[in-house]
Design an enzyme around this catalytic site. Structure first.
Site, PDB file in Angstrom:
ATOM      1  N   GLU A 187       0.783  -1.286   0.029  1.00 42.41           N
ATOM      2  CA  GLU A 187      -0.072  -0.175  -0.096  1.00 42.41           C
ATOM      3  C   GLU A 187       1.142   1.284   0.013  1.00 42.41           C
ATOM      4  OE1 GLU A 187      -2.700  -0.579   3.267  1.00 42.41           O
ATOM      5  OE2 GLU A 187      -4.122  -1.440   1.878  1.00 42.41           O
ATOM      6  N   GLU A 391      -5.968  -8.399  -1.253  1.00 44.80           N
ATOM      7  CA  GLU A 391      -6.712  -8.045   0.053  1.00 44.80           C
ATOM      8  C   GLU A 391      -8.111  -7.665  -0.134  1.00 44.80           C
ATOM      9  OE1 GLU A 391      -5.070  -5.360   2.828  1.00 44.80           O
ATOM     10  OE2 GLU A 391      -2.822  -5.982   2.397  1.00 44.80           O
TER      11      GLU A 391
HETATM   12  C1  BGP Z   1      -4.605  -2.924   4.805  1.00 44.97           C
HETATM   13  C2  BGP Z   1      -3.520  -3.445   5.297  1.00 44.97           C
HETATM   14  C3  BGP Z   1      -3.495  -4.578   5.908  1.00 44.97           C
HETATM   15  C4  BGP Z   1      -4.767  -5.092   6.625  1.00 44.97           C
HETATM   16  C5  BGP Z   1      -6.034  -4.236   6.062  1.00 44.97           C
HETATM   17  C6  BGP Z   1      -7.167  -4.417   7.047  1.00 44.97           C
HETATM   18  O1  BGP Z   1      -4.571  -1.508   4.620  1.00 44.97           O
HETATM   19  O2  BGP Z   1      -2.479  -3.746   4.193  1.00 44.97           O
HETATM   20  O3  BGP Z   1      -2.082  -4.810   6.772  1.00 44.97           O
HETATM   21  O4  BGP Z   1      -4.698  -4.725   8.146  1.00 44.97           O
HETATM   22  O5  BGP Z   1      -5.745  -3.132   5.699  1.00 44.97           O
HETATM   23  O6  BGP Z   1      -7.041  -3.154   7.983  1.00 44.97           O
HETATM   24  P1  BGP Z   1      -7.530  -3.535   9.435  1.00 44.97           P
HETATM   25  O7  BGP Z   1      -6.532  -4.733   9.840  1.00 44.97           O
HETATM   26  O8  BGP Z   1      -7.065  -2.267  10.049  1.00 44.97           O
HETATM   27  O9  BGP Z   1      -8.840  -3.877   9.430  1.00 44.97           O
END
Ligand code: BGP
Length: 496
Positions: A187, A391
């Site tokens: 990201e 993701e």
């Molecule tokens: C993205 C990241 C991940 C993951 C996801 C979900 O931004 O790449 O690491 O964590 O977000 O976010 P969160 O865990 O805050 O729900």
């Protein structure tokens, strides 16, 4: 419900995690702290560090009364064989994780790597291959070694290009022929939203220890971002020279590309375009190989252009991405009258009235599966590169019911709706490598540093207060994802 089977035979159904959110063992076998080890959640806390005036460096300064859950996470470091066996029972074809840079070069500036760190990833990657899972590897998932920020200022310092090149070269040599899908920086387009975690940059030297440590100028962040771009291009060059069959993907958080203007006011329509360009800048440079005109205007008007060394622009032009990896969770709304939320959560105070379904409390992210199709089509129109959804997922605060079961129907519905729209996008002509569910096993939330935001098809008995047995438990969605993979996306019927 079944979709017309549009998924290619070799479609990579899988799951994704990140070293800092799953492994734990934060100081084991030679590893030293990285940026995420100083944070409880990348979104809402200041790093637990302090400025040492005498030595002119930042130091770790963890508050005793705070639970840094990611330090143990879900102990994947010691339990990965059993966890990967569980993933293979679902039939996963691919598994994404990051290599923790701080396990390989604990400080980041060493000349030689830490063999114990490499040995761990040897075992992990071989285990994935033994279960016929494609390893999909991120070289840094917000995991810049802390010493590189504490003593060098992080990515605003050009020396990090050399340190990262050393790290990437060791890794490509070690895993050539075993890992086909690579990404450099997770990201990377979050660099301005979260400069400390996503761009690995810090105010240096600290001019005022009381000043928020990430108060960086736009010029400082553009400089860090430029060095990240150069490091990514160099890594792509290294990878190609080491393993001609390997592929390098840009990795961006692209929920922000599903940004809708709040109305047909041209100011809001153009404003949404400009907001999206905050993200498009990164994929434009890494896929097209040059800085676009819209960012050069910002550099001119705000006097924030980075120093660009001879040869940098040629590197960017010659070593672009082979595919586009991205995260998608939700869509967002833009209005010129509102401040945009940091977490791509759209315009503060302006929700989308047409999206009735939301993620559970307290996160409430709007659920917008069509937004995924929209993003996939825009990316295909703009770049005509293969897409890899690395993701997508739904966090729920859940636990076993009185029968010891977790009937996570909401998660199954979220999965079903997004697969249906992905199938539509494929029929629209999008070339899709695979779909990786974020967090196939419960892990520590990146944004909040909590365990209670659970994404997994596999529950882990660990809680926000640090308690728990770490035992694993299949949720009802475990068999649902297995059914989807077994039928290659054809049977999406939910039976619970
Ligand atoms: C993205 C990241 C991940 C993951 C996801 C979900 O931004 O790449 O690491 O964590 O977000 O976010 P969160 O865990 O805050 O729900």
């Amino acid at each position: 419900m079944t979709t017309t089977n549009v998924f290619p035979e070799n479609f990579l159904w899988g799951g994704a995690v990140a070293a800092n959110q799953v492994e734990g063992a934060w100081l084991e076998d030679g590893k030293l702290p990285n940026v995420t080890d100083t944070l409880i959640g990348i979104m809402n806390t200041k790093p637990s560090i302090s400025w040492n005036e005498e030595q002119g460096i930042w130091e770790l300064n963890l508050e005793k009364d705070r639970a840094f859950l990611s330090h143990e996470a879900v102990d994947f470091y010691h339990r990965f064989e059993a966890d990967i066996k569980l993933m293979s029972e679902m039939g996963l074809k691919a598994f994404r994780t990051s290599i923790s840079w701080g396990r390989i070069f604990p400080r980041g500036d060493e000349e030689t790597p830490n063999e114990a760190g490499l040995a761990f990833y040897d075992r992990l990657i071989d285990t994935l291959l033994n279960y016929q899972m494609e390893p999909v590897i991120t070289l840094s998932h917000y995991e810049t070694p802390f010493a590189l920020l504490a003593e060098y200022g992080g990515w605003q310092n050009r020396q990090l290009i050399e340190f990262f090149d050393r790290y990437a070269s060791i890794i490509f040599d070690r895993y050539k022929g075993k890992v086909k899908y690579w990404m450099t920086f997770n990201e990377i387009n979050n660099a301005f939203r979260m400069p400390y975690a996503a761009a690995g940059v810090i105010k240096f030297p600290a001019t005022d220890p009381n000043e928020p440590i990430t108060t960086l100028t736009k010029k400082e962040i553009y400089q860090a971002v430029h060095h990240l771009f150069v490091a990514n291009a160099l890594a792509t060059k290294r990878m190609q020279a080491t393993d001609p069959d390997a592929l390098m993907g840009v990795m961006c958080s692209f929920s922000s590309l599903a940004t809708y203007p709040i109305d047909c006011n041209p100011a809001n329509v153009f404003g949404a375009l400009e907001f999206k360009r905050n993200s498009y800048l990164f994929s434009d440079v890494m896929c097209r190989g040059h800085y676009p005109g819209y960012v050069k205007r910002i550099w001119r008007e705000e006097d924030c252009a980075p120093e660009i060394a001879d040869g940098d622009l040629a590197l960017l032009a010659d070593y672009t991405s082979d595919y586009i990896a991205f995260s998608y969770y939700r869509s967002t709304v833009f209005s010129v009258d509102a401040e945009m939320r940091v977490d791509t959560g759209g315009a503060k105070g302006f929700d989308n009235p047409f999206l009735t379904e939301k993620a559970p409390e307290p996160w409430n992210w709007p659920i917008d599966p069509l937004g995924l199709r929209y993003v996939m089509n825009e990316l295909t129109d703009r770049y005509e590169l293969p897409l890899f959804i690395v993701e997508n997922g739904l966090g729920i605060d859940e636990g076993p019911d009185e029968n010891g079961q977790i009937l996570d129907t909401e998660r199954a519905r979220y999965l079903k709706m997004h697969i249906e729209e992905m199938a539509e996008a494929i029929q629209d002509g999008c070339d899709v490598i695979g779909y990786l569910w974020w967090g196939p096993i419960d892990i520590v939330s990146a944004g909040t540093g909590e365990m209670k935001k659970r994404y997994g098809f596999i529950y882990v008995d660990r809680h926000n207060d640090g308690s728990g047995s770490f035992d694993r438990l299949k949720k009802a969605s475990f068999d649902y994802y297995k059914q989807i993979i077994d039928t290659n996306g054809l049977d999406l019927t939910i039976n619970f």
